[in-house]
Every structure is written in structure tokens, then in C-alpha cells.
Design an enzyme around this catalytic site. Structure first.
Site, PDB file in Angstrom:
ATOM      1  CE  LYS A   1      13.772   6.550  22.255  1.00  0.00           C
ATOM      2  NZ  LYS A   1      14.728   5.453  22.511  1.00  0.00           N
TER       3      LYS A   1
ATOM      4  NE  ARG B   1      14.100   6.536  26.653  1.00  0.00           N
ATOM      5  CZ  ARG B   1      12.891   7.081  26.565  1.00  0.00           C
ATOM      6  NH1 ARG B   1      12.644   8.252  27.150  1.00  0.00           N
ATOM      7  NH2 ARG B   1      11.948   6.486  25.861  1.00  0.00           N
TER       8      ARG B   1
ATOM      9  N   GLY C   1      18.279  -1.911  16.076  1.00  0.00           N
ATOM     10  CA  GLY C   1      19.697  -2.134  15.813  1.00  0.00           C
ATOM     11  C   GLY C   1      20.545  -1.231  16.681  1.00  0.00           C
TER      12      GLY C   1
ATOM     13  CG  MET D   1      22.999   0.227  23.744  1.00  0.00           C
ATOM     14  SD  MET D   1      23.778   1.300  24.954  1.00  0.00           S
ATOM     15  CE  MET D   1      22.345   2.042  25.718  1.00  0.00           C
TER      16      MET D   1
ATOM     17  CG  HIS E   1      10.067 -11.844 -17.888  1.00  0.00           C
ATOM     18  ND1 HIS E   1       8.939 -12.640 -17.819  1.00  0.00           N
ATOM     19  CD2 HIS E   1       9.921 -11.099 -19.013  1.00  0.00           C
ATOM     20  CE1 HIS E   1       8.166 -12.395 -18.862  1.00  0.00           C
ATOM     21  NE2 HIS E   1       8.743 -11.466 -19.613  1.00  0.00           N
TER      22      HIS E   1
ATOM     23  NE  ARG F   1       5.808  -2.388 -22.157  1.00  0.00           N
ATOM     24  CZ  ARG F   1       5.164  -2.188 -21.002  1.00  0.00           C
ATOM     25  NH1 ARG F   1       3.895  -2.546 -20.881  1.00  0.00           N
ATOM     26  NH2 ARG F   1       5.783  -1.642 -19.987  1.00  0.00           N
TER      27      ARG F   1
ATOM     28  NE  ARG G   1       7.250  -0.175 -27.481  1.00  0.00           N
ATOM     29  CZ  ARG G   1       7.839  -0.646 -26.373  1.00  0.00           C
ATOM     30  NH1 ARG G   1       8.636   0.123 -25.661  1.00  0.00           N
ATOM     31  NH2 ARG G   1       7.607  -1.875 -25.967  1.00  0.00           N
TER      32      ARG G   1
ATOM     33  CD  GLU H   1      13.251   3.277 -26.594  1.00  0.00           C
ATOM     34  OE1 GLU H   1      13.050   2.583 -25.593  1.00  0.00           O
ATOM     35  OE2 GLU H   1      12.651   3.109 -27.664  1.00  0.00           O
TER      36      GLU H   1
ATOM     37  CB  SER I   1       6.988   8.730 -24.737  1.00  0.00           C
ATOM     38  OG  SER I   1       6.802   7.942 -23.591  1.00  0.00           O
TER      39      SER I   1
ATOM     40  N   GLY J   1      11.520   6.770 -22.642  1.00  0.00           N
ATOM     41  CA  GLY J   1      11.535   5.343 -22.341  1.00  0.00           C
ATOM     42  C   GLY J   1      12.699   5.102 -21.394  1.00  0.00           C
ATOM     43  CB  THR J   2      13.177   6.143 -17.897  1.00  0.00           C
ATOM     44  OG1 THR J   2      11.917   5.658 -17.465  1.00  0.00           O
ATOM     45  CG2 THR J   2      13.105   7.625 -18.154  1.00  0.00           C
ATOM     46  CG  ASN J   3      11.871   0.460 -18.302  1.00  0.00           C
ATOM     47  OD1 ASN J   3      11.933   1.084 -17.244  1.00  0.00           O
ATOM     48  ND2 ASN J   3      10.834  -0.273 -18.637  1.00  0.00           N
TER      49      ASN J   3
ATOM     50  CB  CYS K   1       6.163   5.103 -21.112  1.00  0.00           C
ATOM     51  SG  CYS K   1       7.411   5.038 -22.391  1.00  0.00           S
TER      52      CYS K   1
ATOM     53  CE1 TYR L   1       2.719  10.183 -21.222  1.00  0.00           C
ATOM     54  CE2 TYR L   1       2.513  12.217 -22.478  1.00  0.00           C
ATOM     55  CZ  TYR L   1       2.870  10.884 -22.404  1.00  0.00           C
ATOM     56  OH  TYR L   1       3.380  10.249 -23.504  1.00  0.00           O
TER      57      TYR L   1
HETATM   58  P1  ADP Z   1      12.993   2.071  22.569  1.00  0.00           P
HETATM   59  O1  ADP Z   1      13.438   3.116  21.614  1.00  0.00           O
HETATM   60  O2  ADP Z   1      13.499   0.721  22.292  1.00  0.00           O
HETATM   61  O3  ADP Z   1      11.523   2.145  22.814  1.00  0.00           O
HETATM   62  P2  ADP Z   1      13.302   3.549  24.962  1.00  0.00           P
HETATM   63  O4  ADP Z   1      14.484   4.350  25.257  1.00  0.00           O
HETATM   64  O5  ADP Z   1      12.107   4.291  24.505  1.00  0.00           O
HETATM   65  O6  ADP Z   1      13.699   2.440  23.946  1.00  0.00           O
HETATM   66  O7  ADP Z   1      12.962   2.805  26.306  1.00  0.00           O
HETATM   67  C1  ADP Z   1      12.614   1.469  26.513  1.00  0.00           C
HETATM   68  C2  ADP Z   1      11.569   1.387  27.621  1.00  0.00           C
HETATM   69  O8  ADP Z   1      12.056   1.978  28.812  1.00  0.00           O
HETATM   70  C3  ADP Z   1      10.324   2.154  27.281  1.00  0.00           C
HETATM   71  O9  ADP Z   1       9.204   1.413  27.686  1.00  0.00           O
HETATM   72  C4  ADP Z   1      10.445   3.417  28.048  1.00  0.00           C
HETATM   73  O10 ADP Z   1       9.193   3.952  28.344  1.00  0.00           O
HETATM   74  C5  ADP Z   1      11.183   2.966  29.279  1.00  0.00           C
HETATM   75  N1  ADP Z   1      11.945   4.074  29.859  1.00  0.00           N
HETATM   76  C6  ADP Z   1      12.920   4.767  29.269  1.00  0.00           C
HETATM   77  N2  ADP Z   1      13.360   5.765  30.043  1.00  0.00           N
HETATM   78  C7  ADP Z   1      12.667   5.672  31.191  1.00  0.00           C
HETATM   79  C8  ADP Z   1      12.654   6.422  32.391  1.00  0.00           C
HETATM   80  N3  ADP Z   1      13.441   7.482  32.553  1.00  0.00           N
HETATM   81  N4  ADP Z   1      11.804   6.068  33.347  1.00  0.00           N
HETATM   82  C9  ADP Z   1      10.986   5.008  33.167  1.00  0.00           C
HETATM   83  N5  ADP Z   1      10.941   4.253  32.086  1.00  0.00           N
HETATM   84  C10 ADP Z   1      11.760   4.587  31.071  1.00  0.00           C
HETATM   85 MG    MG Z   2      10.653   3.776  23.076  1.00  0.00          MG
HETATM   86 MG    MG Z   3      12.452   0.638 -25.056  1.00  0.00          MG
END
Ligand code: ADP
Ligand code: MG
Ligand code: MG
Length: 887
Positions: A28, A98, A107, A109, A470, A576, A632, A760, A779, A781-783, A846, A866
Site C-alpha cells: 500500500k 492503515r 488478518g 489490523m 489415493h 505405467r 515402464r 528413484e 527418468s 521418479g521423484t515420488n 515423471c 523434459y
Molecule cells: P484495506 O486494506 O482493508 O482495504 P485500507 O487501509 O485500504 O484497508 O482502508 C479501508 C478503507 O478506508 C478504504 O475504503 C480506504 O479507501 C479508506 N481510507 C483509508 N484511508 C483513507 C483516507 N485517508 N481518507 C479517506 N478514506 C480512507
Molecule cells: Mg484497501
Molecule cells: Mg516408483
């Protein structure tokens, strides 16, 4: 001192290489700086590097010296550019905080918007903007987000308070809330924070900022982030950057808006702007589903028959600015971009751009189109398409518009879609298929005896077993869609019924499988056929032009060979022969051969098999029309072919004249404790030469017939499995040569052929120099080579390999992607030693790895001639080989 904070926007136009480096400033941050540097409207801000995050986490959540000062200075850059002061009670600067790792990572923040608001600055914002409603709406959003993502409070508490407030007033939408309503809600929100935390919501804006920065860093080690990293092979030492950016407001009335867009359609690849926007809203509203977003373009709105005006219609000026930016971005990045934007009172601001995710179909179309547009060259187009994604395109897929009656889901073990009637055993599958029915084979799990049923079936469903079970491996090899490990499925074989959850189905009922996502559906769902011409064909042509390695296929039936040739296979890398032994008409003769007391008995049974094998090879040679075919000789331990059920023993007793007891005793004698290391491979040929003799004869006779009939002489490459010593190969090569002389004498036809071996076993790799004196080709036979090098049984590894991958012991399942560090050394060494003895030795691979792009890249590095992959993986291998050659 390395720079820890980088500014962008305003007069900070010049970015240096470190700032543009995603490993330093995150995806970003790097792209925000880059957009600003090419003159796009980006609200000013700064990025704290990923290195700072790593250092913070290493030092027990402590910021490095100098960070405070660097941030304070960077904040001044924003203040100066915007002309507002952070925490200024009369006209406050607000920022967003952000996260942004190298790759986009759920995952991490969530973003905090409107940071810098407190009881005083909210009044300042109201005065300066002349819109008190907007100011209080922004403040309540800020408290809600900050409390959730930084203070760790349950966002439900705040949502509930908002719902109640709306209910009390009889409002339906947030937009109906008046200034006083927001103001009252802010008081309530602050009360919630106080109650929950025992301290007030932070009013000090600097404390707010550092709280958010800390939360971003901490989120790198959150459980959510760890799980995501593990699933996606992301190293834990990358860290995340923090972006602090001046707010722009999409919630300042009807001339303001926020949206997300792609410069081309990410589903189809069509060159048409694609996206959604919301009037009078802030960023997160679009994805949060609070309001239904509207279309970006008039065409899209009309196509969807939607009433709410598109951005093109409602805000033509801002839309024109946006369209202009789209063009600039594509020219600059030379790729389809996924962007976030906000319009504040008619002015467009760019908040994010990145290369957009796309379907395989779209990836192909865009790559080919962009070459046509002169935006990129062929090499770039080749690099742009993920070979594995081609899988989606090679199989018939379910019509995405058709309704689905989903019963349950399992693992997406082999892609493609299939519908058919439920059958619960392999024999029934074969019988029904022979009378023209489409069937789905449903088993608790499958074993080698089910091969004929799997082949006859449209698709396979198992209740147990993982991605390398399998069923999964064989189905992928055959190109049959497969859903494995669908644990909700319980089978009653006696009653011939199937229970899935609370639904009962019986043999003969129709079922549909979606191997792409693991869904199991009742009834038939219509499918659409793959498109191998068009963009796919074009890209493949380019790939073929740029690759060095040849691509062969692993196939043993004429149908598979035909399919593989359609997909561009340039020969057979592994045929085979044992799969041919399981055929219904032959298994009885095979069993007679195995259970025979002596050579005479074995020869009598082999006599019956000879014409069958000859027919197999003949058909294959015909289809392959002169292309090289590596065949084979028999490899698996013999007892894999033995009967299990009493009925089978009785049938065999009738056929042989032996008593059932005698046959059972013989079967017991064949029992092995470690069959994979037992009496198999060339050890069969050494102890029972008549088996290999019969196979060699069948190959040569078939080849001679085809040479006579078609004039196109096949070049059989006869491959001896599981060789550990030169002497084994020497003996067996002599045997094959002897048969060749006999057949050539009998038929009056002479053919070119090669005898070579699989590498192999570690010993074979080490002794490759000597073994190459006898073998014309290797050839890998990496399995088995993986199995024998690691001392890990392929069939028993499912129980612990996942944990091994989770714990980082292996980066990937070594049976799926070659263990380049370990097993790779043996391959490299064997290639070197083999070439030293025989410079023109043919080298190939193979086994499953031949269709895995990372392993293919390794093969290119070692200079193999190959790779060989199952038919459906042939296009993947062609593309991966081209990418490897271009790298
Ligand atoms: P994500 O990675 O989850 O998309 P972002 O950091 O991109 O999180 O932001 C989430 C939302 O907030 C997005 O729609 C983004 O456009 C908006 N946003 C982030 N920073 C600003 C800002 N400075 N002004 C206005 N909107 C923002
Ligand atoms: Mg975003
Ligand atoms: Mg074999």
C-alpha cells in the site's frame, strides 16, 4: 541511519528506490508514493517501514530510538500540505492509520479513519467544514473503529447502540440521522468505552496516533495473521508497514462519494471499467454491506437493470477524472489495477492501487489483449499468468448461473465438475458406464483396486482422505474431478444408500461434484466446456516458443494419450503398465500368474496376457504417432493384485483348478511387511524374468505392427523401475535386447528403441555414473525418490505432513513440490554423473512433481530434457517451463 519513515504526497514527489520497494514500505505504502510521484491526487501521508515493525516486535513491543521524532516530522509534512494542525481545536487535521504488508493480507489490523477527533476538535471540524452533522458522524465512526481495532472492544456494542438510536427515532438508514442524533450517540459510545475499560476514550490525539501505530504492529502477530501466513506460505519475519494519511471525506454530502474499482473486469478480463461506489459515505461502507453500492458505469448499471444511477451518470465530472486516472495507471503499471478512491465535494482522491486479483480466464484475456495493445511484450504476458490457475480452465466447469442444491463440502482434491448417478463400488461403476451411464463413484476411500471404477466414473467422492490421498492423486492424474474427505458423507453399502447430513440418497440418484471448491450437490448442475482455442491457444503458442524443456505426459490409456496430445504433450514420459493389469478381463490371468507355483505356471498365465498387452501398446503407439513413448515395466509389489473377498478367491479357484485354501495360503506367503521396499520394481524382473520378457515382447510386437501398418515407427523407450545397481540394469537390458532380437527376427522388422531406468533410489542417484553405462536415459521418479530419501512413506504421510508444513519443517508438502534442497541434490548429482558417462543421455522427470511449477523451475535449472505430467497438467507444465526458461 536507515530511513524509517517516508513521506508522500504534496511536495514529497520524489521517491527513492527504498520507498518504492514493497519489502520496505509494504504494498500500500509503495504504491501510494508511486501514484503521488506520477502526479495523481493522493492525500499526503507517510509510511513507517516494515523493518520498524520487525524491530518493534523483536524488542518486546518497543519503538526504536528516533521513531518518535521521525513521525513527528512526517506529521508536519502532512500538516503543511493540508494546511491544518493535528489536534488543532479550530481546524483539525484528521488522518487514517492503515496497515500494509508486502502482500495484501487479511488478518492484519483494520484501518482506523478520522483519527485526531476529540470533544474539542469535533467542534473545530464542524465550524471549519460548516457541516456539524458530518463532524459528529465522523467522530462517532472514529470512536467505533478505534474502540474495535485498537482498544479491542466488541464492535457489536456500538452497532447495537446505533440500531437502538435509529429505532427510537423511527429511522431506517444511517443517512437519516441528524446532527443531534450523532452527538447523542457519541456520548453513548464514550459511555460504553468507559464502562468496558474503566477509563475514558483517549482525548489526546498523539496518544490516539501511537495507540493505532502500536496496534498495527501488534496485529502482525495476531492469531488471525499467523493462520493466514501459514496457509499462504508468508514468512513471519516480513512485518507490516504503517501508513498514516490525511483524511479525505466521502461523507460530505451528495457531491462526495467513495468507491472501489478495477481498470478491467476481473472476472472476464473484458476491457471495461468495473466497480462500485456509494454517495455520501466513507471507505468501509462499500464493503461493509451497510448500504447497497451502486455501479460505476452506465453500461454496467443497465446490464444489471439497476435503478440507482451509476457514477458516470450521477457525478460525470468526478467520473471523468477517475477514467483518466484509470488510463494513467494502466500505462504506468502495465497491468490491471484494483483501486480505492474517494470523491470529496467533487474532487477525486486516490487511496490505493495494486495489481488486481483475477480469474484464470481474465488473466489470459488481459495478458493477450495487453500484448495486442502494445502495453506489454510476450515474455511479460507469459510471466503474468499463474500456471496453476490454468487448471480452472481445462476442465468443464459448472455453469455459474445455475442453481445449486448443496449437500455438503469436502476438499477440492481434483478440479473440474461432474454429474452422474451414484455408485458405491468400482465394479458397478464400470458396468453402468459400459451401458452408457454417467456415474459418480462414492467411496469411504479408494485403493488401487478401484482404478477401473475411477476411470469409468465422471467424478469421485470420498468420505475420508486428504489432498494427497489415493483418490486425490489418481483422480488428478486421470483428470477426474474429485472431492475427498467429505466427512459428512456416510455410506451404507448393504442398503446401497448414502446419508449426507439429514438427506438420504440411494445408488442411482444423481449427484454433482465441484472439484474446484469441494461442493457436493444433489441433482445435475449444467456445465460449460473449456475453451482451449482463443486466448488460451495464443498464450500456449508463446509459451512453446520460449521454453527449452519438452513436455511429455504420464498416460496409460489411449483416451488419456489423446487428451494429452490435445493439450500439447510431446510424448509419453511414463506409461505405467500395471494399471493395464487391473482391467476386468485380465485381473484373473494376472492373479493366476502371481499365484502360480513355478515358472511354467507363470508362463502359462503370461501367455494369456501377452495379446492384451500388445493391444494396449498398439493403441498407444497409434495415438502417439511416432512421438517418444517411455514405457515402464511392471513396478508394484505383486500382492497389490491379489484377491481379497471370498467371492474373488472362489472365482479364481474355478479358473485355476486350485482349491480356495491353497490360494489363500499362497496369498499369505506373498505378504510383505514393507511392500514399498519389498519385492517390486526391477526385483520382479530379476526374480521372474518371464514377466518382463512378456512385456518387452508385447511392446516390440505392437511397435512392429504399427510401423508396418502406418509407416510411422514408434520409438519405444523401455524403462526399468527401482534400479539400485548397474548389474540389475545390465541383466534386464540384456533380457530386453534378447527379446528385441527375437521379435525382429520373427517379424522381419527392425526398430530403434532405448532401454533406460528410473532414478528413484538414493543409491541409484549416487551410482548414476556407472548406471549410465547401461541406461540410455534416466527418468527421475521423484515420488519414490522423495519417499526413499526422506524415509517417509507416501501412503502414511498424511497423518503428520500437515503438521510438518504448519511447523515450517517443510515449506510445502514434499510429495507435491520437490524438496529442492534435499532430494534436489540427488537429482542434480545423478544428472551430472550420468552426463559425465554418457553426454547425450536423455534426462526427464515423471511423477507428480513434473506438473508442479516450482519443481519445473528446478528441472530447468538442472537442465533436464523434459518434464512429464498427467494430461491435464500438460498445459501447466508448458507454461511453467516457459516461465522457467525466461527466468
Ligand atoms: P484495506 O486494506 O482493508 O482495504 P485500507 O487501509 O485500504 O484497508 O482502508 C479501508 C478503507 O478506508 C478504504 O475504503 C480506504 O479507501 C479508506 N481510507 C483509508 N484511508 C483513507 C483516507 N485517508 N481518507 C479517506 N478514506 C480512507
Ligand atoms: Mg484497501
Ligand atoms: Mg516408483
Amino acid at each position: 541511519m536507515t530511513q524509517t519513515v517516508f513521506t508522500f504526497g504534496g511536495n514529497a514527489l520524489h521517491t527513492n528506490a527504498r520507498q518504492r520497494d514493497k519489502t520496505v514500505t509494504g504494498g500500500k505504502g509503495a504504491n501510494l508514493a508511486e501514484m503521488a510521484s506520477i502526479g495523481l491526487p493522493v492525500p499526503p501521508g507517510f509510511t513507517i517501514t516494515t523493518e520498524e515493525c520487525v524491530s518493534y516486535l523483536q524488542h518486546g513491543a518497543d519503538f526504536s530510538d528516533g521513531l518518535k521524532a521521525a513521525v513527528a516530522e512526517a506529521l508536519q509534512h502532512i500538516e503543511a500540505t493540508v494546511g491544518k494542525g493535528f489536534g488543532d481545536a479550530s481546524d483539525p487535521l484528521l488522518v487514517s492509520v492503515r496497515s500494509g504488508a508486502r502482500v495484501s493480507m487479511p488478518g492484519m489490523m483494520d484501518t482506523v479513519l478520522n483519527l485526531g477527533l476529540n470533544d474539542e476538535t469535533v467542534e473545530g471540524l464542524a465550524n471549519a467544514s460548516g457541516d456539524a452533522r458530518f463532524a459528529w458522524d465522523s467522530y462517532r465512526r472514529f470512536i467505533q473503529m478505534y474502540s474495535d481495532v485498537v482498544l479491542g472492544l466488541d464492535h457489536g456494542l456500538f452497532e447495537e447502540a446505533l440500531e437502538i438510536a435509529k429505532e427510537d427515532k423511527g429511522y431506517y438508514a444511517d443517512t437519516e440521522m441528524e446532527r443531534e442524533d450523532w452527538q447523542a450517540l457519541v456520548s453513548q459510545y464514550k459511555g460504553i468505552v468507559d464502562d468496558e475499560l474503566g477509563r475514558p476514550f483517549p482525548q489526546d490525539v498523539t496518544e490516539q496516533l501511537w495507540g493505532a501505530i502500536r496496534a498495527v504492529f501488534d496485529s502482525w502477530d495476531s492469531d488471525r495473521a499467523k493462520v493466514y501466513r501459514r496457509l499462504n506460505d508468508i514468512p513471519s519475519d516480513w512485518g507490516t508497514a504503517v501508513n498514516v494519511q490525511a483524511m479525505v471525506f466521502g461523507n460530505m454530502g451528495d457531491t462526495s462519494a467513495t468507491g472501489v474499482a478495477f481498470t478491467r473486469d476481473p472476472a472476464t478480463g473484458e476491457k471495461a471499467y468495473y466497480g462500485e461506489y456509494l454517495i455520501n459515505a466513507q471507505g468501509e461502507d462499500v464493503v461493509a454491506g451497510i448500504r447497497t453500492p451502486q455501479y460505476l458505469t452506465k453500461a454496467a448499471r443497465e446490464a444489471a437493470n439497476a435503478k440507482q444511477p451509476s457514477m458516470e451518470e450521477a457525478m460525470p465530472d468526478a467520473y471523468a477524472q477517475l477514467a483518466h486516472v484509470f488510463e494513467l495507471l494502466e500505462k504506468h503499471y502495465k497491468d490491471m489495477q484494483d483501486i480505492e478512491f474517494t470523491v470529496q465535494q467533487g474532487t477525486l482522491w486516490m487511496l490505493q492501487t495494486r495489481s488486481g486479483k483475477r480469474t484464470a480466464k481474465a488473466a489470459l484475456k488481459m495478458a493477450v489483449d495487453m500484448v495486442g495493445e502494445g502495453l506489454i511484450d510476450e515474455e511479460t504476458a507469459i510471466a503474468r499468468v499463474d500456471p496453476m490457475a490454468l487448471d480452472q480452465l481445462l476442465h468443464p466447469t459448472l455453469d455459474p448461473d445455475a442453481p445449486r442444491d448443496i449437500l455438503t463440502s469436502g476438499l477440492p482434491a481434483s478440479p473440474g465438475a461432474a454429474s452422474g448417478k451414484i455408485v458405491l463400488d468400482a465394479d458397478t461403476a464400470e458396468q453402468w458406464a459400459q451401458r452408457g451411464e454417467k456415474v459418480i463413484l462414492v467411496r469411504v476411500e479408494t485403493s488401487p483396486e478401484d482404478i477401473h471404477g475411477m476411470h469409468a466414473a465422471q467424478g469421485i467422492l470420498t468420505a475420508r482422505g486428504g489432498m494427497t490421498s489415493h483418490a486425490a492423486v489418481v483422480a488428478r492424474g486421470m483428470g477426474r474431478p474429485c472431492v475427498s474427505g467429505a466427512s459428512a458423507v456416510s455410506i451404507d453399502r448393504k442398503a446401497k444408500t448414502l446419508r449426507i447430513g439429514n438427506r438420504e440418497l440411494k445408488e442411482g440418484d444423481t449427484l454433482t461434484l465441484d472439484g474446484a471448491n469441494g461442493q457436493v450437490m444433489a441433482g445435475e448442475v449444467p456445465t460449460i466446456e473449456p475453451e482451449l482455442a482463443g486466448d488460451f491457444g495464443t498464450l500456449m503458442e508463446w509459451a512453446d516458443k520460449h521454453r527449452r524443456m519438452r513436455v511429455r505426459t504420464n498416460a496409460e490409456t489411449p483416451e488419456d494419450c489423446r487428451m494429452a496430445r490435445q493439450f500439447g504433450a510431446e510424448g509419453i514420459g511414463l506409461c505405467r503398465t500395471e494399471h493395464m493389469f487391473f482391467d476386468a478381463g485380465r485381473i484373473s490371468a494376472v492373479r493366476q500368474m502371481i499365484l502360480a507355483e513355478d515358472e511354467k505356471g507363470r508362463r502359462a498365465a503370461l501367455e494369456k496376457l501377452l495379446p492384451e498387452q500388445r493391444k494396449d501398446f498398439r493403441e498407444i503407439f497409434e495415438v502417439m504417432a511416432g512421438l517418444p513413448c517411455t514405457i515402464r515395466l511392471l513396478d508394484p509389489p505383486l500382492h497389490e493384485f491379489l484377491p481379497h473377498a471370498d467371492a474373488e478367491f472362489e472365482e479364481l479357484a474355478n479358473a485355476t483348478g486350485y482349491g480356495v485354501d491353497h490360494l489363500k495360503r499362497r496369498a499369505d506367503e506373498l505378504h510383505e511387511f514393507n511392500p514399498m521396499l519389498g519385492h517390486r520394481g526391477c526385483r520382479l524382473g530379476i526374480t521372474y524374468p518371464e514377466i518382463y520378457e512378456m512385456q518387452a515382447r508385447a511392446i516390440f510386437e505392437a511397435a512392429c505392427e504399427v510401423a508396418k501398418d502406418s509407416g510411422e515407427a514408434p520409438v519405444p523407450e523401455i524403462m526399468i523401475p527401482l534400479v539400485a545397481t548397474k548389474r540389475e540394469l545390465e541383466l534386464l537390458k540384456a533380457l530386453v535386447d534378447k527379446v528385441a532380437v527375437q521379435v525382429f527376427g520373427e517379424t522381419g522388422c527392425t526398430l530403434e528403441y532405448l532401454v533406460g531406468t528410473m532414478i528413484e533410489l538414493p543409491r541409484a542417484a549416487l551410482m548414476a555414473g556407472e548406471i549410465a553405462e547401461e541406461g540410455a536415459f534416466f527418468s527421475f521418479g521423484t515420488n519414490d525418490l522423495t519417499q526413499t530419501t526422506l524415509g517417509v512413506s507416501r501412503d502414511d504421510s498424511a497423518r503428520f505432513l500437515n503438521v510438518y508444513v504448519d511447523r515450517g519443517i517443510f515449506a510445502r508438502d514434499p510429495f507435491v513440490s520437490l524438496d529442492v534442497d534435499g532430494v534436489g541434490q540427488l537429482v542434480e548429482l545423478a544428472a551430472e554423473r550420468g552426463r559425465a558417462t554418457r553426454p547425450d543421455i536423455k534426462l526427464g522427470i515423471c511423477g507428480e512433481h513434473g506438473g508442479d511449477p516450482a519443481s519445473i523451475a528446478f528441472c530447468e535449472g538442472v537442465g533436464l530434457d523434459y518434464v512429464s505430467a498427467s494430461p491435464y497438467r500438460v498445459p501447466i507444465a508448458r507454461l511453467a517451463a516457459a516461465q522457467a526458461a525466461l527466468n
